[in-house]
Scaffold this active site. Sequence first.
Site, PDB file in Angstrom:
ATOM      1  N   GLU A  52     -19.957  -7.525   8.734  1.00  0.00           N
ATOM      2  CA  GLU A  52     -20.883  -6.804   9.599  1.00  0.00           C
ATOM      3  C   GLU A  52     -21.696  -8.045   9.950  1.00  0.00           C
ATOM      4  OE1 GLU A  52     -19.136  -4.268   6.178  1.00  0.00           O
ATOM      5  OE2 GLU A  52     -19.898  -6.171   6.386  1.00  0.00           O
TER       6      GLU A  52
ATOM      7  N   ARG B  66     -25.760  -4.211   5.729  1.00  0.00           N
ATOM      8  CA  ARG B  66     -25.349  -5.625   5.333  1.00  0.00           C
ATOM      9  C   ARG B  66     -25.786  -6.586   6.119  1.00  0.00           C
ATOM     10  NH1 ARG B  66     -19.603  -5.612   2.463  1.00  0.00           N
ATOM     11  NH2 ARG B  66     -20.757  -6.564   0.786  1.00  0.00           N
TER      12      ARG B  66
ATOM     13  N   LYS C  85       0.746  -1.134   0.050  1.00  0.00           N
ATOM     14  CA  LYS C  85       0.019   0.042  -0.046  1.00  0.00           C
ATOM     15  C   LYS C  85       0.773   1.359  -0.205  1.00  0.00           C
ATOM     16  CE  LYS C  85      -4.025  -1.369   2.512  1.00  0.00           C
ATOM     17  NZ  LYS C  85      -5.045  -1.379   3.828  1.00  0.00           N
TER      18      LYS C  85
END
Length: 636
Positions: free
Chosen positions: A379, A407, A294
């Site tokens: 979730e 979700r 990243k």
Amino acid sequence: MSDQGSTDHSPHTLESYPLLSRIDLPGDLRRLDQTKLRPLATELRRFLIDTVSQTGGHLAAGLGVVELTIALHYAFNTPYDRLVWDVGHQAYPHKILTGRREGMSGLRQKDGLSGFPKRSESEYDTFGAGHSSTSIGAALGMAVAAKQKGESRKVVAVIGDGAMGAGMAFEALNQAGALDQDLLVVLNDNDMSISKPVGGFSNHLARLLSGKVYTSMREGGKSALSHLPHQVSDLVGKWEEHMKGMVMPGTLFEEMGFNYIGPIDGHDCDTLVATLHNMREMPGPRLLHVVTQKGRGYMPAEKDPCVYHGVTPFDPATGKMEKGAGAKTYTQVFGDWLCAAAQEDDRLVAITPAMCEGSGMVNFARRFPQRYFDVGIAEQHALTFAAGLACEGLKPVVAIYSTFLQRAYDQLIHDVALQNLDVTLAVDRAGQVGADGATHAGSFDLSYGRLIPNMAIMAPGDENECARLLQTAYEYPGPALVRYPRGSGPGVAVASDIDALPIGKGEIRREGKRVALLVFGSLLATAQQVAERIDATLANMRFIKPLDEALVDELANRHEILVTLEENAVQGGAGSAVNEYLASVGRRIRVLNLGLPDRYLDHAGYHQQLSEAGLDLAGILASISRIGRDNKLQIV
């Protein structure tokens, strides 16, 4: 080692990018000699830094997939071959290479490019994304459709290691392996969460295992083994897989029916292109594991990829970001309350689905590490995990964005509310969210939440009230939801002593005539201005459920028009709760429900979105004026 190169991030003129300026579409890329791909990656990375430094947006993830993006478009015939990105944080290099280079100057701005893949924006955006872990399922659907239609197109899903941990991803992998479907999944491991960085041997092994010689030997071996007694063939087959598992972490994927290749260096263009070319021709479900970094190529983002995941405009030479006005955000109010409440009650435990920083939980995680749980991008599990904790007498607080709570709707109903468990939901980003657009807007939580039995639902009008309602929800002996917007509020200081508010009781903030404004949450400050303009009564309702019916009765008795205001869909929202109550008691009065319209609002500035929804000062005044004219009343 970083390939940072020059630190001179000059303005993005075409002269600054001799290779990139020649790439208008991936077909142009595929005409380049392969030796040009590495210098192209350097230009693309610099262009990405230059543009995002002007507009803000997601940066670190895109910097990490520059070479991978180039290699995918180089090896596959996009858009005929389908390329499906997960979430889309990393898709900026893809946008730049697919005809939208010049549009990057308007990224995430009104009428400009979306910050996420969007089907209506480009044929190269094969699947819209904003929530994670959808790419494999969508790509599998496309691959099955191609087979049904007799098309020879290839389908590729790119998914990160964080998103791979979600149940949806494994559900799709499970089906793809069972179908033996022609599908390539590229696992972008950018957090070293699956394996350590790899070197030349692993790259060489990946080329070998994806090549025609190994593939033909493997298929030939299967054919030969089929003539042996099954005990012998089973033994040899298990030996092959276990030997492979000794040098690669792909046994799990192999067991699910995928041909696993990797891990390989995701910043080595030559290895990527060679491996992808080989894997393009391989049959069946296969998974390529690439390791990336990243923030690659930009030192500030390499050092702190979390900070540079999503950025405001910044100075590319120093990495220094523009700062806001300094007002305390609702997220910070929550974080402060959470730490204070945990200090007072050791039963409090906090849960987040991979949003520690975004939900304001960094200090809590540092101060109370044994009571902090990041469940990853899961979730559904977050809600059921909270339910299990509540069953045993702990008091879980789930910090979750409104758009992500969608979700876990079944778990909210079945695992939490049905059992009337003591779970507090701190629902951030409720309402519009500006540049992130419709995928991240919290437009529906009042509507989908208030129809659930046992739920208490609250919406603060300012920062101090947010802290008080969080305490109210925490003390409520059942499931309770507090929803608050992104960013800062009107600037009300939070008291040092936080006390709970009476359940289901609103307040009158201003007395007026003829019109009463019933405000549920974030629009309170704007409604105050409206009330003063038209001499209206202003009621801060606070509670959507239970609704303050006595206050509604009082306002209906003394006024000719009731106007409900909420930053939620009108359908089924707080205004609908008022309508339903008035209808249930047979009360006839003019009611105007103002909220978000029955359409998705595109990315734009937050205040631009409110204006488009008619929820700014001018829009609210105009709506009230219209209902007044319709009822022969002069109001505005």
